[in-house]
Design a protein around this motif. Sequence first.
Motif, mmCIF file in Angstrom:
data_model
loop_
_atom_site.group_PDB
_atom_site.id
_atom_site.type_symbol
_atom_site.label_atom_id
_atom_site.label_comp_id
_atom_site.label_asym_id
_atom_site.label_seq_id
_atom_site.Cartn_x
_atom_site.Cartn_y
_atom_site.Cartn_z
ATOM 1 N N LYS A 1 2.663 -3.566 -9.450
ATOM 2 C CA LYS A 1 1.331 -3.177 -9.939
ATOM 3 C C LYS A 1 0.990 -1.754 -9.516
ATOM 4 O O LYS A 1 0.437 -0.966 -10.299
ATOM 5 N N GLN A 2 1.321 -1.400 -8.263
ATOM 6 C CA GLN A 2 0.953 -0.084 -7.730
ATOM 7 C C GLN A 2 1.902 1.021 -8.207
ATOM 8 O O GLN A 2 1.571 2.193 -8.093
ATOM 9 N N ASN B 1 2.138 7.454 -5.916
ATOM 10 C CA ASN B 1 1.347 8.134 -6.954
ATOM 11 C C ASN B 1 2.192 8.466 -8.185
ATOM 12 O O ASN B 1 2.143 9.574 -8.727
ATOM 13 N N GLN C 1 2.559 2.031 -11.089
ATOM 14 C CA GLN C 1 2.248 2.335 -12.486
ATOM 15 C C GLN C 1 2.776 3.719 -12.842
ATOM 16 O O GLN C 1 2.460 4.711 -12.196
ATOM 17 N N VAL D 1 1.229 2.633 -3.419
ATOM 18 C CA VAL D 1 0.078 3.407 -3.895
ATOM 19 C C VAL D 1 0.274 4.881 -3.573
ATOM 20 O O VAL D 1 -0.009 5.764 -4.386
ATOM 21 N N SER E 1 0.824 -1.214 0.000
ATOM 22 C CA SER E 1 0.000 0.000 0.000
ATOM 23 C C SER E 1 0.856 1.260 0.000
ATOM 24 O O SER E 1 0.401 2.330 -0.405
#
Length: 374
Positions: free
Chosen positions: A323-324, A293, A326, A290, A287
């Motif tokens: 995956k996070q 950003n 990106q 994420v 997390s």
Amino acid sequence: MQTFLPIYQLRSLASEDCRSLLATHAFGANNCSEQSSLEVIGKEIAKKCDGLPLAAVALGGLLHTNLSYNYWNKVLRSNIWDLPNVKVLPALLLSYHYLPAPLKRCCAYLSIFPKNSKLEKEIVVRLWIAEGLVCQSKSGKTTEKVGMRQLRVLSLSHYVNFTELPDCLGSLIYLRYLDLSNTRIRRLPDITCKLYNMQTFLLSDCWSLTKLPEDIGNLVNPRHLDISGTKLKKMPAQIATLQNLQTLSTFVISKLQDGLKVGELKNFPHLRGKLSILKLQNVIDPSEAVQANLKKKEQIDDLALEWDCGTTEDTQIERLVLKQLQPPINLKKLTIKFYGGSSFPNWLGDSSFGNMVHLCVAVIIVGHCLPLDD
């Protein structure tokens, strides 16, 4: 069989083409009311260009600054046209002669570089800013004191015997640009953190450098920090406070409590150019990725995501972390090294990454590092 292509001889522009090119740059796209009254004198000035496109463009830009007959006549009658033994095009000399004083200083500054040097635009602009030649705003005040010469730029790049900075560096309180790249410097003294006006700090390819000062957050004005090619094992947590950074070449993630976490990338909204995120194996909680950003950092065009080879402990965590992370769709170059996840995220093959021109992937297979280059 060797193929010979025909040689095309470039000739001077025809007089009407030269006049048209000068007029385009002098008046722009608009058909100004002044254009008709300046047509005759414009033709005379165009003749002075001798059919050279560069001269027409340079003079057109100069004339664009003042669409008055007196000014154009002054350019036409200038004695610069008749200077003897001058190797520079008179049109270029005129363009420089009539530049505003601030722009003249910027142009004159370029004379410090050797002839035929290849200059990077961003480096030159940073040097201009560091020297006080470019003001950030009309209302901004310079820090100069009358009669006192202040060192603002210091480059020790490629001094291979240079291993440490003297403490007297702390007296250079107006220093804005410090280049220590390609030196053997081992450490930066704490006094470095008192250079409050520092804007550009270059430490690329300092292979002996293993740490940065803990109080680096005291540098309130830095915009560019290049630490690529160093041996940093971790980065001070205070770096997360340098939110105006536009260049942060390398971001080293730490497991330690006082080290940087990947989520702290959210603190750098202005990053651009190249970014390498290292030691991703230290991300325990996906997390946090994420929070980074990355996909909103639209000015980053070169991204490297790297795990240390042979450190994979949980392929599921690495899969979720990637995956996070990106990247922005404007990305041109992507490098993924020593990824040990069980699969790749869907974004990696998404058609929205239309600007991508280079993709390099190295994955872990059966405990070995296998590079794959696409």
